[in-house]
Design a protein around this motif. Structure first.
Motif, mmCIF file in Angstrom:
data_model
loop_
_atom_site.group_PDB
_atom_site.id
_atom_site.type_symbol
_atom_site.label_atom_id
_atom_site.label_comp_id
_atom_site.label_asym_id
_atom_site.label_seq_id
_atom_site.Cartn_x
_atom_site.Cartn_y
_atom_site.Cartn_z
ATOM 1 N N SER A 323 0.824 -1.205 0.000
ATOM 2 C CA SER A 323 0.000 0.000 0.000
ATOM 3 C C SER A 323 0.861 1.260 0.000
ATOM 4 O O SER A 323 0.586 2.215 -0.727
ATOM 5 C CB SER A 323 -0.929 -0.008 1.217
ATOM 6 N N ARG A 324 1.914 1.256 0.792
ATOM 7 C CA ARG A 324 2.783 2.429 0.879
ATOM 8 C C ARG A 324 3.505 2.714 -0.437
ATOM 9 O O ARG A 324 3.814 3.867 -0.737
ATOM 10 C CB ARG A 324 3.806 2.248 2.008
ATOM 11 N N CYS A 326 2.376 1.897 -3.574
ATOM 12 C CA CYS A 326 1.491 1.886 -4.744
ATOM 13 C C CYS A 326 1.426 3.285 -5.352
ATOM 14 O O CYS A 326 0.870 4.208 -4.733
ATOM 15 C CB CYS A 326 0.090 1.429 -4.326
ATOM 16 N N LYS A 329 -2.034 4.875 -5.551
ATOM 17 C CA LYS A 329 -2.773 4.722 -4.285
ATOM 18 C C LYS A 329 -4.056 3.908 -4.501
ATOM 19 O O LYS A 329 -5.130 4.241 -3.996
ATOM 20 C CB LYS A 329 -3.113 6.094 -3.689
ATOM 21 N N ILE A 332 -5.322 -0.335 -0.326
ATOM 22 C CA ILE A 332 -5.428 -0.026 1.093
ATOM 23 C C ILE A 332 -5.324 -1.340 1.869
ATOM 24 O O ILE A 332 -5.492 -2.427 1.301
ATOM 25 C CB ILE A 332 -6.754 0.689 1.449
ATOM 26 N N GLU A 344 -8.394 1.713 -10.439
ATOM 27 C CA GLU A 344 -7.302 2.654 -10.219
ATOM 28 C C GLU A 344 -5.929 2.033 -10.465
ATOM 29 O O GLU A 344 -4.946 2.744 -10.647
ATOM 30 C CB GLU A 344 -7.359 3.195 -8.783
ATOM 31 N N CYS A 351 3.680 -3.321 -6.152
ATOM 32 C CA CYS A 351 3.280 -4.100 -4.979
ATOM 33 C C CYS A 351 3.984 -5.450 -4.974
ATOM 34 O O CYS A 351 4.486 -5.908 -3.938
ATOM 35 C CB CYS A 351 1.764 -4.282 -4.939
#
Length: 373
Positions: A323-324, A326, A329, A332, A344, A351
């Protein structure tokens, strides 16, 4: 200069690596053709993430040590570094240098490790897609760059070698911006070609003694290739490396786009020097990066047909690294497990690339594979 030295090297013993490097450079005219006394050299490695050398994710420290010692003997000063995936900070660099064995190389040779995390804008008006890059300051300020790549497969670009490794000249999380701006693989690879021409290392050396096949660049399987490859030309070097591992060069976008742009015309009969370029057997297992479906379909169908990351509930620990990292974004963490918004997702597969636990695989439906050929 499109000559490529292809050198058999069966192990990571320092003396053997040094001997093959000297042999390869002799075939290309000698080290002195590229490095002069007093030169400041930035040794650009592949230090993707915190991994041990035996995992075949990063440039092996013995190769780094051998090249560093030779550069110092030639009278150059040497700074070793990279901008790994994720944050570009002094703390992150210290962790990665230690884990990958590069801290020990610096201790033994006296070379400097890079801790300058600042970036600078560099104009590149001749670029096809990018006219101005934001690059690591340490790789720009009056230095010659010698690139030490690692032979690996890659989920987005199929292969990472002499061209792709230079994406590490972009500092830290700035890389995400390029992914978001250029989500199509062909555009992204055109950007990588522009970047390789902009950074323009004086020499490219590939650690292919042990490479990575399958789910590269970090979750694949180590595979003995037993080669070192050296060239002034990154496109020629990548072509040679692909032939050695049995991947058709025209299926790798950084190579095919370079040919389409008349930057590289493919090898001539006399371009490969040294040992055999014959493919190893069996050939490398490589991901399918065939791209978009080749005719118009509704968006909701297209999203189903495109490749996508799949997260393993058995392996994932909910650390949140995916998640950090990506870029759009689209991820989640919900109930300690990744939740992906496919609309998206830009299919950069950061990832998968940066998951420390190999909990992400890239998969595509059978119909998607058929319709994208």
């Amino acid at each position: 200069m499109s000559k490529v030295a292809v050198l058999n090297c069966s192990n990571y013993k320092l003396k053997e690596v040094e001997a093959q490097l000297d042999r390869g450079l002799a075939l290309l005219g000698g080290w002195e053709q590229f490095i002069k006394p007093g030169d400041k050299v930035f040794l650009k490695l592949n230090l993707l993430m915190k991994k041990r050398p035996e995992e075949a994710v990063t440039t092996h420290p013995v190769v780094v040590e051998a090249v560093t010692r030779k550069l110092l003997d030639l009278g150059a000063s040497v700074v070793i570094g990279d901008s790994p995936g994720g944050p570009f900070s002094v703390m992150a660099l210290k962790v990665i240098y230690k884990a990958t064995g590069i801290e020990e190389v610096a201790r033994k040779t006296g070379a400097e490790l890079n801790y300058d995390t600042q970036g600078v804008d560099v104009l590149f008006p001749q670029g096809k897609l990018i006219k101005k890059f934001h690059l690591c300051r340490a790789m720009v300020a009056g230095v010659k760059i010698v690139s030490l790549s690692k032979l690996k497969t890659h989920q987005m670009t199929k292969f990472t070698g002499a061209v792709k490794v230079l994406f590490g000249a972009v500092p830290g999380l700035q890389k995400a911006e390029y992914h978001v701006k250029m989500p199509r693989t062909t555009d992204f690879c055109d950007m990588l070609i522009d970047l390789a021409l902009c950074v323009n290392p004086v020499l490219h050396i590939m650690d292919a003694i042990e490479g990575m096949e399958g789910h590269g660049p970090s979750a694949g399987n180590p595979r003995k290739v037993e080669r070192i490859l050296i060239s002034k030309n990154p496109f020629a070097l990548d072509w040679a490396a692909l032939k050695v591992v049995g991947i058709r060069p025209n299926t790798v976008p950084t190579v095919s786009q370079a040919i389409n742009r008349d930057i590289y015309s493919g090898p001539g009969r006399e371009d490969f020097l040294g040992d055999s370029i014959q493919a190893i057997s069996p050939p490398f297992k490589a991901p399918d990066v065939s791209g978009e479906v080749r005719f118009p379909v509704p968006k909701f169908i297209s999203e189903y047909l495109r490749p996508k990351p799949i997260f393993s509930p058995e392996i994932c620990i909910g650390c949140g690294e995916c998640s950090r990292h990506c870029p759009p974004k689209a991820l989640i963490i919900e109930n300690k497990f990744p939740k992906l918004n496919l609309e998206e997702c830009i299919r950069c597969f950061c990832c998968q690339e940066l998951c420390p636990h190999k909990a992400v695989q890239v998969k595509r439906s059978v119909l998607g594979k058929l319709l994208s050929r």
